[in-house]
Write a protein that holds these residues in place. Structure first.
Motif, short mmCIF file in Angstrom:
data_model
loop_
_atom_site.label_atom_id
_atom_site.label_comp_id
_atom_site.label_asym_id
_atom_site.label_seq_id
_atom_site.Cartn_x
_atom_site.Cartn_y
_atom_site.Cartn_z
N LEU A 93 -19.40 6.45 -13.85
CA LEU A 93 -18.31 6.12 -12.94
C LEU A 93 -17.42 7.35 -12.79
O LEU A 93 -16.79 7.80 -13.76
N ASN A 94 -17.37 7.92 -11.57
CA ASN A 94 -16.57 9.12 -11.35
C ASN A 94 -15.08 8.78 -11.32
O ASN A 94 -14.72 7.59 -11.27
N PRO A 95 -14.19 9.78 -11.38
CA PRO A 95 -12.74 9.49 -11.40
C PRO A 95 -12.26 8.63 -10.24
O PRO A 95 -11.36 7.79 -10.43
N GLU A 96 -12.84 8.78 -9.04
CA GLU A 96 -12.43 7.97 -7.90
C GLU A 96 -12.82 6.51 -8.12
O GLU A 96 -12.05 5.59 -7.82
N GLN A 97 -14.02 6.27 -8.64
CA GLN A 97 -14.44 4.89 -8.91
C GLN A 97 -13.63 4.28 -10.04
O GLN A 97 -13.34 3.08 -10.01
N VAL A 98 -13.25 5.09 -11.01
CA VAL A 98 -12.39 4.59 -12.09
C VAL A 98 -11.05 4.14 -11.52
O VAL A 98 -10.52 3.08 -11.88
N ARG A 99 -10.50 4.93 -10.58
CA ARG A 99 -9.24 4.55 -9.94
C ARG A 99 -9.41 3.26 -9.15
O ARG A 99 -8.55 2.36 -9.21
N GLN A 100 -10.52 3.14 -8.41
CA GLN A 100 -10.77 1.94 -7.62
C GLN A 100 -10.91 0.71 -8.52
O GLN A 100 -10.39 -0.37 -8.21
N PHE A 101 -11.62 0.90 -9.63
CA PHE A 101 -11.80 -0.21 -10.56
C PHE A 101 -10.45 -0.63 -11.14
O PHE A 101 -10.16 -1.83 -11.29
N ASP A 102 -9.61 0.32 -11.48
CA ASP A 102 -8.31 0.02 -12.07
C ASP A 102 -7.39 -0.69 -11.09
O ASP A 102 -6.55 -1.51 -11.49
N ASP A 103 -7.54 -0.41 -9.79
CA ASP A 103 -6.69 -1.02 -8.76
C ASP A 103 -7.25 -2.34 -8.22
O ASP A 103 -6.57 -3.02 -7.45
N SER A 104 -8.49 -2.69 -8.58
CA SER A 104 -9.14 -3.85 -7.97
C SER A 104 -8.53 -5.17 -8.45
O SER A 104 -8.18 -5.32 -9.62
N LYS A 105 -8.40 -6.11 -7.51
CA LYS A 105 -7.82 -7.42 -7.79
C LYS A 105 -8.67 -8.53 -7.15
O LYS A 105 -9.31 -8.32 -6.13
N ILE A 106 -8.65 -9.71 -7.78
CA ILE A 106 -9.13 -10.94 -7.12
C ILE A 106 -8.04 -11.99 -7.32
O ILE A 106 -7.46 -12.10 -8.40
N PHE A 107 -7.75 -12.72 -6.27
CA PHE A 107 -6.66 -13.71 -6.30
C PHE A 107 -5.37 -13.09 -6.82
O PHE A 107 -4.61 -13.71 -7.58
N ASP A 108 -5.12 -11.84 -6.42
CA ASP A 108 -3.90 -11.11 -6.76
C ASP A 108 -3.77 -10.84 -8.27
O ASP A 108 -2.67 -10.70 -8.79
N ALA A 109 -4.90 -10.81 -8.98
CA ALA A 109 -4.89 -10.51 -10.42
C ALA A 109 -5.82 -9.33 -10.67
O ALA A 109 -6.96 -9.31 -10.20
#
Length: 325
Positions: A147-163
């Motif tokens: 997982l590259n740094p951009e994907q790590v950032r995306q994973f950290d920001d990802s939400k479902i049902f606002d969580a």
């Protein structure tokens, strides 16, 4: 100790990150938003599907071993009666040797029932560590294996049902919606407990013989029936939502897989086996020998086991002798 544990889990963390990367890239190419929580949630579900598909041979070995455990229960009872009241070291050693001989004879072992769970645990802990390191790796601008740094950032920001997927009931992330995290975590913990309980319950209620139901093996199963859901329920308050998704989907896979096996390949002599025989009888189908039918010491099918219907014998026409010229 921590470094040793990290070293052991390193190959599993690499594999977990690789599978997440493959599914995330595939879903992104299909048009899903790479930063969307559902993209990452589906990647986690894909991780479950890959691991459980690889464990299918282990699952069938588990079935065979469990049926061997059930078949040997009458012998275990006799062995316990033989050594009842004998507490000297020689007797205990002989009893252990005879018990191991029974395991070998029936082609089973006491740890087979837990084998799929044991194999899955390194992947579970690897995913747990990957999720815990997401925020730290993002702040440092580091990759997590594939997982590259951009994907790590995306994973950290990802939400479902606002969580946030990286949020846990007792471990909130900065900026998350606590109500959403609490409600979603509790619902998923309850789903995880329910699926774990039902999977064990359906084995005991339909897929055990009468002898197995009154055996020490059954007491162990009853203990697992209540202990495992409690363990995962208590632990679930510390699990990130992505990890709750992983384990709930794993339980659903196990539940459906177990239902299919109990319905189509039940333990001989169990309630499910009788129900299968009735269904085949109503459809006019012949009886068949079930997978794992116990054999007696002469290698014949044990009493009460289903046997195939005899094949009709075809009468060959008798050739008439030709008249002599």
């Amino acid at each position: 100790m921590g470094n040793f544990f990290d070293t052991i889990l390193a190959p599993f963390k690499w594999l977990v990150s690789a599978i997440l990367w493959v599914f995330h890239e595939g879903l992104t190419k299909l048009g899903m938003d790479p930063s969307n929580g559902w993209t990452w949630a589906l990647a986690v579900i894909g991780l479950v599907l890959v691991i459980r598909a690889l464990l299918i041979p282990v699952f069938f070995y588990q079935i065979k071993a469990q049926r061997g455990m059930q078949a040997m229960q009458p012998d275990i009872v006799k062995l316990q009666a033989k050594y009842k009241g004998k507490t000297d070291q020689v007797s205990r050693q002989r009893m252990a040797e005879e018990q191991m001989a029974l395991y070998k004879e029936h082609g089973t072992n006491p740890f087979a029932a837990c084998l799929p769970l044991i194999i899955q645990m390194p992947f579970f802990f690897a995913l747990f560590q990957v999720l815990n390191s997401v925020s730290k790796s993002r702040d440092a601008g580091h990759a997590i294996f594939l997982l590259n740094p951009e994907q790590v950032r995306q994973f950290d920001d990802s939400k479902i049902f606002d969580a946030f997927l990286s949020s846990a009931l007792l471990h909130p992330q900065p900026g998350d919606n606590r109500v959403s995290v609490v409600v979603l975590s509790i619902l998923m913990i309850l789903a995880m407990i329910a699926t774990q309980f039902y999977t064990q319950k359906q084995i005991m209620s339909k897929n055990m013989t009468a002898e197995a139901l009154n055996s020490p093996f059954m007491r162990q199963q009853q203990m697992l029936l209540y202990v495992l859901p409690v363990v995962f329920g208590v632990g679930g308050i510390n699990f990130p939502i992505a990890l709750l998704i992983y384990w709930t989907v794993t339980n659903l896979w196990t539940m459906v897989q177990q239902w299919y096996v109990i319905r189509r390949m039940p333990t001989p002599g169990s309630q499910a086996a009788r129900e299968l025989a009735e269904r085949r009888k109503r459809k006019g189908l012949p009886e068949k020998v079930l997978l794992g039918t116990p054999k007696n010491r002469d290698g014949e099918a044990a009493a009460g086991a289903e046997e195939p219907a005899p094949k009709p014998v075809r009468n060959q026409p008798v050739r008439k002798n030709r008249k002599k010229k």
